[in-house]
Design a protein around this motif. Structure first.
Motif, PDB file in Angstrom:
ATOM      1  N   GLU A 107      16.940 -13.627   4.873  1.00 59.33           N
ATOM      2  CA  GLU A 107      15.791 -14.198   5.578  1.00 59.33           C
ATOM      3  C   GLU A 107      14.881 -13.095   6.125  1.00 59.33           C
ATOM      4  N   ALA A 108      15.501 -12.053   6.662  1.00 62.58           N
ATOM      5  CA  ALA A 108      14.712 -10.944   7.218  1.00 62.58           C
ATOM      6  C   ALA A 108      14.034 -10.141   6.112  1.00 62.58           C
ATOM      7  N   GLU A 109      14.683 -10.039   4.941  1.00 61.15           N
ATOM      8  CA  GLU A 109      14.055  -9.361   3.797  1.00 61.15           C
ATOM      9  C   GLU A 109      12.766 -10.093   3.391  1.00 61.15           C
ATOM     10  N   LYS A 110      12.829 -11.416   3.344  1.00 64.23           N
ATOM     11  CA  LYS A 110      11.648 -12.205   3.010  1.00 64.23           C
ATOM     12  C   LYS A 110      10.566 -12.023   4.078  1.00 64.23           C
ATOM     13  N   ALA A 111      11.004 -11.941   5.337  1.00 60.38           N
ATOM     14  CA  ALA A 111      10.052 -11.722   6.432  1.00 60.38           C
ATOM     15  C   ALA A 111       9.356 -10.382   6.270  1.00 60.38           C
ATOM     16  N   ARG A 112      10.125  -9.350   5.926  1.00 64.18           N
ATOM     17  CA  ARG A 112       9.570  -8.017   5.713  1.00 64.18           C
ATOM     18  C   ARG A 112       8.547  -8.018   4.573  1.00 64.18           C
ATOM     19  N   ASP A 113       8.884  -8.687   3.468  1.00 62.34           N
ATOM     20  CA  ASP A 113       7.964  -8.759   2.330  1.00 62.34           C
ATOM     21  C   ASP A 113       6.652  -9.444   2.732  1.00 62.34           C
ATOM     22  N   TYR A 114       6.766 -10.501   3.502  1.00 61.58           N
ATOM     23  CA  TYR A 114       5.586 -11.225   3.967  1.00 61.58           C
ATOM     24  C   TYR A 114       4.717 -10.329   4.843  1.00 61.58           C
ATOM     25  N   LEU A 115       5.354  -9.622   5.780  1.00 67.96           N
ATOM     26  CA  LEU A 115       4.622  -8.752   6.706  1.00 67.96           C
ATOM     27  C   LEU A 115       3.902  -7.621   5.977  1.00 67.96           C
ATOM     28  N   MET A 116       4.534  -7.067   4.960  1.00 69.19           N
ATOM     29  CA  MET A 116       3.940  -5.953   4.230  1.00 69.19           C
ATOM     30  C   MET A 116       2.648  -6.371   3.515  1.00 69.19           C
ATOM     31  N   LYS A 117       2.586  -7.625   3.095  1.00 73.92           N
ATOM     32  CA  LYS A 117       1.410  -8.119   2.374  1.00 73.92           C
ATOM     33  C   LYS A 117       0.346  -8.698   3.310  1.00 73.92           C
ATOM     34  N   LEU A 118       0.717  -8.931   4.548  1.00 72.62           N
ATOM     35  CA  LEU A 118      -0.154  -9.668   5.464  1.00 72.62           C
ATOM     36  C   LEU A 118      -1.482  -8.961   5.777  1.00 72.62           C
ATOM     37  N   PRO A 119      -1.509  -7.637   6.021  1.00 72.23           N
ATOM     38  CA  PRO A 119      -2.799  -7.004   6.336  1.00 72.23           C
ATOM     39  C   PRO A 119      -3.860  -7.226   5.264  1.00 72.23           C
ATOM     40  N   ALA A 120      -3.482  -7.132   3.999  1.00 74.73           N
ATOM     41  CA  ALA A 120      -4.450  -7.327   2.915  1.00 74.73           C
ATOM     42  C   ALA A 120      -4.978  -8.757   2.899  1.00 74.73           C
ATOM     43  N   ARG A 121      -4.090  -9.708   3.149  1.00 71.58           N
ATOM     44  CA  ARG A 121      -4.512 -11.113   3.199  1.00 71.58           C
ATOM     45  C   ARG A 121      -5.497 -11.333   4.347  1.00 71.58           C
ATOM     46  N   MET A 122      -5.149 -10.786   5.508  1.00 73.51           N
ATOM     47  CA  MET A 122      -5.985 -10.988   6.690  1.00 73.51           C
ATOM     48  C   MET A 122      -7.321 -10.269   6.561  1.00 73.51           C
ATOM     49  N   ALA A 123      -7.340  -9.141   5.871  1.00 72.55           N
ATOM     50  CA  ALA A 123      -8.594  -8.409   5.668  1.00 72.55           C
ATOM     51  C   ALA A 123      -9.580  -9.255   4.874  1.00 72.55           C
ATOM     52  N   LEU A 135      -2.362  -4.439  13.157  1.00 79.17           N
ATOM     53  CA  LEU A 135      -1.180  -4.913  12.432  1.00 79.17           C
ATOM     54  C   LEU A 135      -0.674  -3.835  11.481  1.00 79.17           C
ATOM     55  N   GLN A 136      -1.572  -3.215  10.743  1.00 82.07           N
ATOM     56  CA  GLN A 136      -1.166  -2.172   9.805  1.00 82.07           C
ATOM     57  C   GLN A 136      -0.564  -0.971  10.532  1.00 82.07           C
ATOM     58  N   LYS A 137      -1.139  -0.625  11.665  1.00 84.92           N
ATOM     59  CA  LYS A 137      -0.608   0.493  12.455  1.00 84.92           C
ATOM     60  C   LYS A 137       0.815   0.209  12.934  1.00 84.92           C
ATOM     61  N   LEU A 138       1.090  -1.029  13.343  1.00 87.77           N
ATOM     62  CA  LEU A 138       2.442  -1.378  13.785  1.00 87.77           C
ATOM     63  C   LEU A 138       3.418  -1.352  12.612  1.00 87.77           C
ATOM     64  N   ILE A 139       2.999  -1.856  11.465  1.00 88.69           N
ATOM     65  CA  ILE A 139       3.848  -1.809  10.270  1.00 88.69           C
ATOM     66  C   ILE A 139       4.192  -0.365   9.920  1.00 88.69           C
ATOM     67  N   ASP A 140       3.202   0.505  10.008  1.00 81.56           N
ATOM     68  CA  ASP A 140       3.424   1.919   9.696  1.00 81.56           C
ATOM     69  C   ASP A 140       4.296   2.584  10.756  1.00 81.56           C
ATOM     70  N   ARG A 141       4.021   2.299  12.019  1.00 82.71           N
ATOM     71  CA  ARG A 141       4.753   2.958  13.110  1.00 82.71           C
ATOM     72  C   ARG A 141       6.239   2.598  13.070  1.00 82.71           C
ATOM     73  N   TRP A 142       6.524   1.338  12.820  1.00 80.81           N
ATOM     74  CA  TRP A 142       7.919   0.901  12.799  1.00 80.81           C
ATOM     75  C   TRP A 142       8.560   1.079  11.426  1.00 80.81           C
ATOM     76  N   GLU A 143       7.784   1.626  10.488  1.00 82.19           N
ATOM     77  CA  GLU A 143       8.276   1.884   9.123  1.00 82.19           C
ATOM     78  C   GLU A 143       8.974   0.654   8.553  1.00 82.19           C
ATOM     79  N   ILE A 144       8.266  -0.454   8.609  1.00 79.78           N
ATOM     80  CA  ILE A 144       8.818  -1.742   8.199  1.00 79.78           C
ATOM     81  C   ILE A 144       9.334  -1.700   6.757  1.00 79.78           C
ATOM     82  N   GLY A 145       8.633  -0.985   5.899  1.00 83.12           N
ATOM     83  CA  GLY A 145       9.035  -0.922   4.498  1.00 83.12           C
ATOM     84  C   GLY A 145      10.335  -0.189   4.251  1.00 83.12           C
ATOM     85  N   LYS A 146      10.810   0.591   5.233  1.00 85.38           N
ATOM     86  CA  LYS A 146      12.023   1.395   5.053  1.00 85.38           C
ATOM     87  C   LYS A 146      13.249   0.809   5.751  1.00 85.38           C
TER      88      LYS A 146
END
Length: 328
Positions: A289-305, A271-282
């Motif tokens: 709605e998509a901004e909220k989705a992006r914020d959720y995705l950015m925090k998700l790896p830490a939650r799942m870890a 998941l983190q590799k895909l976030i980095d590859r697609w540069e989700i934060g940029k």
């Protein structure tokens, strides 16, 4: 314009470059490896000696390793399900002159070799109850799967991007363990399979990357949908003879976790590799709605870890009909 029509327009827009992707990410048929390149040559006078050597080396491989290898093999052998699934994706026309359908067929032709080589290895090893494996394979194809993507290309390409990287990790780790036990033949074939999976991962990841450029908000929402749903493995309906759908999958997953072939942490890392590859934060020009989705995705790896750290894997595994410890 409806969401479905937008998807179709984007798929048509991307289609002009698909033939380039076929040439870039897939190998010409006559140049790529074939299963017989790694197996004893049945036309050779030394065939029986080679098989005997293979069987001797196979004796040193541990039980959880065999179960993981068999599960991986059955997953690869269920290829008819995966091709028929991809052919239903919006924008892929299997009947007409369509570059997307050419991609699916070409991808399938490469993937088909994986199950072939692993199945033949299992058969020659003499360690496996092949009839039980064959029953599980037939069941998996007959049962199909439900990965939550529907016919949406955005969701499907998130799934394939994730899943191809997961299979790369799995086959690569199996290769490393086989090498540690002195089984260089199996190590090499799994290494080659892993190489194919990485090329395929790069292709599907690039498809998603291109969609982000032209339809960022909808692509972001599709990414969120798949990660909230959780990426299920293609063999999540795996079963043995006499079982109901899915009963064997958890036990197979436990084996893979115990020997470190594919773990809950690997899921988080992908998941983190895909976030980095697609540069989700940029990514910009998103709807609220998509901004909220992006914020959720950015925090998700830490939650799942944190969740993965609490998982407890049984020390003693299920006894599979595919192979029993007493036969090893």
């Amino acid at each position: 314009m409806s969401v479905q029509n937008t998807r179709l327009e984007v798929m048509k827009f991307l289609e002009k470059d698909i033939e380039t992707s076929v040439n870039q990410y897939l190998m010409p048929v006559e140049k790529i490896w074939q299963p017989t390149d790694f197996l004893p040559d049945s036309q050779s006078d030394n065939f029986l000696e080679e098989v005997k050597e293979l069987r001797e080396l196979a004796k040193d491989l541990p039980y959880d390793f065999w179960i993981t290898l068999i599960g991986d093999t059955i997953t690869e052998e269920a290829l008819p399900t995966y091709e028929s699934w991809l052919m239903t994706v919006e924008g892929i026309d299997q009947l007409g002159p369509n570059s997307w359908s050419n991609w699916v067929r070409s991808w399938t032709s490469e993937e088909n070799r994986h199950g072939d080589v692993l199945n033949k290895y299992l058969y020659l090893s003499g360690r496996i109850n092949m009839r039980e494996v064959e029953i599980s394979t037939q069941y998996l194809i007959a049962d199909g799967f439900d990965i939550g993507t529907g016919s949406d290309p955005y969701k499907n390409f998130v799934y394939t991007s994730f899943q191809e990287l997961a299979t790369y990790i799995s086959h690569n780790r199996v290769s490393q363990i086989a090498k540690q036990h002195g089984e260089k033949r199996l190590a090499k074939m799994c290494k080659m399979i892993a190489g194919d999976e990485m090329r395929h991962h790069n292709a599907y990841s690039e498809f998603v990357n291109e969609i982000f450029k032209v339809d960022p908000s909808e692509m972001m929402l599709a990414f969120l949908h798949m990660m909230k749903l959780k990426i299920v493995m293609p063999a999540h309906f795996l079963r043995e003879s006499g079982q109901s759908i899915g009963m064997a999958f958890e036990h197979f997953s436990d084996c893979a976790q115990r020997i470190g072939v594919y773990t809950a942490q690997d899921y988080v890392d992908i998941l983190q590799k895909l976030i980095d590859r697609w540069e989700i934060g940029k990514i910009s020009n998103l709807t609220d709605e998509a901004e909220k989705a992006r914020d959720y995705l950015m925090k998700l790896p830490a939650r799942m870890a944190k969740i993965s750290e609490r998982l407890v894997i049984p020390e003693q595994g299920h006894i599979f009909k595919w192979v029993t410890p007493a036969t090893l």
